[in-house]
Write a protein that holds these residues in place. Structure first.
Motif, mmCIF file in Angstrom:
data_model
loop_
_atom_site.group_PDB
_atom_site.id
_atom_site.type_symbol
_atom_site.label_atom_id
_atom_site.label_comp_id
_atom_site.label_asym_id
_atom_site.label_seq_id
_atom_site.Cartn_x
_atom_site.Cartn_y
_atom_site.Cartn_z
ATOM 1 N N ALA A 149 0.732 -1.179 -0.176
ATOM 2 C CA ALA A 149 0.049 -0.081 -0.050
ATOM 3 C C ALA A 149 0.957 1.386 0.094
ATOM 4 N N ALA A 150 2.006 1.216 0.519
ATOM 5 C CA ALA A 150 3.009 2.382 0.789
ATOM 6 C C ALA A 150 4.305 1.839 0.744
ATOM 7 N N ALA A 151 5.124 2.419 -0.052
ATOM 8 C CA ALA A 151 6.572 2.071 -0.044
ATOM 9 C C ALA A 151 7.747 3.077 0.637
ATOM 10 N N MET A 152 8.566 2.804 1.197
ATOM 11 C CA MET A 152 9.747 3.773 1.955
ATOM 12 C C MET A 152 10.859 3.026 1.948
ATOM 13 N N MET A 153 11.854 4.243 2.179
ATOM 14 C CA MET A 153 13.441 3.630 2.186
ATOM 15 C C MET A 153 14.017 5.196 2.703
ATOM 16 N N VAL A 154 15.227 5.126 3.277
ATOM 17 C CA VAL A 154 16.053 6.354 3.529
ATOM 18 C C VAL A 154 17.297 6.102 2.777
ATOM 19 N N HIS A 155 17.904 7.064 2.327
ATOM 20 C CA HIS A 155 19.107 7.369 1.540
ATOM 21 C C HIS A 155 20.158 7.974 2.287
ATOM 22 N N ALA A 156 21.078 7.376 2.495
ATOM 23 C CA ALA A 156 22.371 8.111 3.004
ATOM 24 C C ALA A 156 22.772 9.306 2.344
ATOM 25 N N GLY A 157 23.237 10.247 3.074
ATOM 26 C CA GLY A 157 23.834 11.613 2.389
ATOM 27 C C GLY A 157 24.454 12.340 3.487
ATOM 28 N N PRO A 158 24.990 13.568 3.060
ATOM 29 C CA PRO A 158 25.496 14.442 3.874
ATOM 30 C C PRO A 158 24.539 15.303 4.831
ATOM 31 N N GLY A 159 23.447 15.082 4.581
ATOM 32 C CA GLY A 159 22.533 15.861 5.572
ATOM 33 C C GLY A 159 21.183 15.299 5.278
ATOM 34 N N ASP A 160 20.187 15.527 6.213
ATOM 35 C CA ASP A 160 18.819 15.062 6.148
ATOM 36 C C ASP A 160 17.890 15.850 5.209
ATOM 37 N N GLY A 161 16.682 15.284 4.619
ATOM 38 C CA GLY A 161 15.886 15.992 3.783
ATOM 39 C C GLY A 161 14.586 15.062 3.316
ATOM 40 N N VAL A 162 13.805 15.721 3.077
ATOM 41 C CA VAL A 162 12.522 15.188 2.820
ATOM 42 C C VAL A 162 11.999 15.856 1.469
ATOM 43 N N ASP A 163 10.988 15.078 0.988
ATOM 44 C CA ASP A 163 10.121 15.588 -0.242
ATOM 45 C C ASP A 163 10.767 16.348 -1.335
ATOM 46 N N PHE A 164 12.182 16.115 -1.556
ATOM 47 C CA PHE A 164 12.731 16.485 -2.809
ATOM 48 C C PHE A 164 12.438 15.423 -3.913
#
Length: 401
Positions: A149-164
């Protein structure tokens, strides 16, 4: 006490008890980087971890030897968590996929004790070949996401970010075949494949002024000849085209294809353009879903900088998933000095205390996000209604090209 408070504490406690195991998994993935569709050790490590934690694991799904699924619970709301674990040639986990994969495991592990109480099924999908190939696209087309119904993951990076967002991308293997000849004694007998490539590159450069807004073209020559006194009879290259949408990508590809054809026409070399993996669609993150993640991450002490609207983060095969179901793909940040992703220096920061904290925070933030989806009636009903409608439009699964 809110309906989400008790499950949150249970997930926090569960992850705390397995903290060292999850971190060890991240470090193990980092220590043995594997390339697209060859992630046999990495897939086995994660699948074994899930199986040992009580998940129902299926390996080699979707006719992909390094893809797998791990499920826990029996609720009607299926929450998908995607784990990435492929590396980059020569520079290992310079995109932080060991963090991505371990954080996905952390989220699934944390949710397991509360899955049935929340009426959810936790489904972790091991998705190979994000850097090159498009494992998620193959898995989407072959049904791995059909019940999610809904899919998610997080991606490593130099800072936090959402909704890009991210760009749609298409990759080509380019080959010119000419005729080799002595470069001094009889150059007129040759057909110069290197000249064909040069003309194509000049044509691409000339097109940049008129290129569709947001269009990006980049590539490398992988073989440009064998010796300076031999007219090159074979030249190969890898090229990527990116655009802000699937429609824009199709238009850009037509123009760039013409640039490569110009090289062939001018020199008489034969051109072959072969797709390199699957096309990726642009990423469309669900706003309500993203807000739930952001709140969860902020509750863990994470902060989000103010960013320019319209920020784009490269390309990802998670984009194809986002065209079919509510999806999030936030960044989970850690200190990496002044280096950047896809740089060899970034690799060495992947097992630092900051990266380990990103694994744990990313996992717990996703778990808390899932709790919000499950306990907020309007969101839950929206997700269930959307997945119920999906079989009627299964034939419209998105492909970017």
């Amino acid at each position: 006490m809110s309906p989400a408070s008790e499950p949150r504490e249970i997930t926090r406690t569960r992850l705390a008890t397995r903290r060292e195991d999850v971190i060890a998994l991240s470090h193990s993935l980092h220590a043995e980087p594997e390339l697209a569709f060859e992630e046999h050790k990495s897939a086995r490590k994660i699948a074994d971890f899930l199986e040992g934690s009580g998940f129902d694991v299926a390996r080699g799904i979707c006719d992909l030897p390094t893809a797998f699924s791990g499920t826990y619970g029996s609720g009607d709301l299926v929450i998908g968590i995607t784990a990435e674990y492929d590396a980059l040639p020569g520079i290992g986990h310079a995109c932080g996929h060991n963090v991505n994969g371990a954080a996905a495991v952390a989220a699934a592990l944390a949710l397991a004790p509360v899955a049935d109480d929340l009426g959810i099924t936790v489904k972790l999908l091991g998705t190979p070949a994000e850097e090159y190939g498009g494992g998620k696209v193959y898995m989407l087309d072959r049904g791995a996401f059909d019940d999610i119904a809904a899919a998610m993951m997080v991606h490593a990076g130099p800072g936090d970010g959402v909704d890009f967002s991210s760009q749609a991308i298409s990759s080509w293997k380019v080959s010119y075949t000419g005729r080799a000849a002595h470069a001094a004694a009889m150059p007129h007998k040759g057909v110069n494949a290197a000249d064909a490539m040069m003309i194509a590159q000049v044509a691409i450069g000339a097109h940049r002024q008129q290129m569709i807004p947001g269009g990006v073209v980049h590539g490398i020559v992988t073989c440009g000849g064998e010796a300076p006194n031999v007219i090159p009879g074979q030249v190969t290259a890898d090229y990527d085209c990116r655009a802000d949408s699937a429609d824009d990508l199709r238009e850009l590809k037509d123009r760039i294809r013409a640039c490569f054809e110009a090289g062939a026409l001018a020199t008489g070399a034969a051109l072959e353009l072969a797709d390199s993996g699957r096309d990726y669609a642009d990423l469309r993150q669900d706003a309500e879903f993203s807000q739930a993640y952001r709140q969860a991450a902020e509750d863990l002490g994470r902060t989000f900088p103010v960013l320019d609207s319209g920020l784009r983060g490269g390309s990802t095969d998670m984009g194809n998933i986002s065209h079919v179901m509510p999806t999030i793909h936030p960044a989970i940040g850690y200190d990496c000095g002044d280096t950047i992703m896809h740089n060899p220096e970034f690799t060495r920061f992947g097992t630092t205390p900051g990266a380990d904290k990103a694994v744990l925070d990313g996992g717990l933030a996703m778990a808390w996000t899932a709790i919000t989806l499950a306990t907020t009636d309007t969101i839950r009903q929206r997700l269930l209604a959307a997945v119920a409608d999906r079989p009627a439009r299964a034939e419209h699964r998105v492909q970017a090209g």
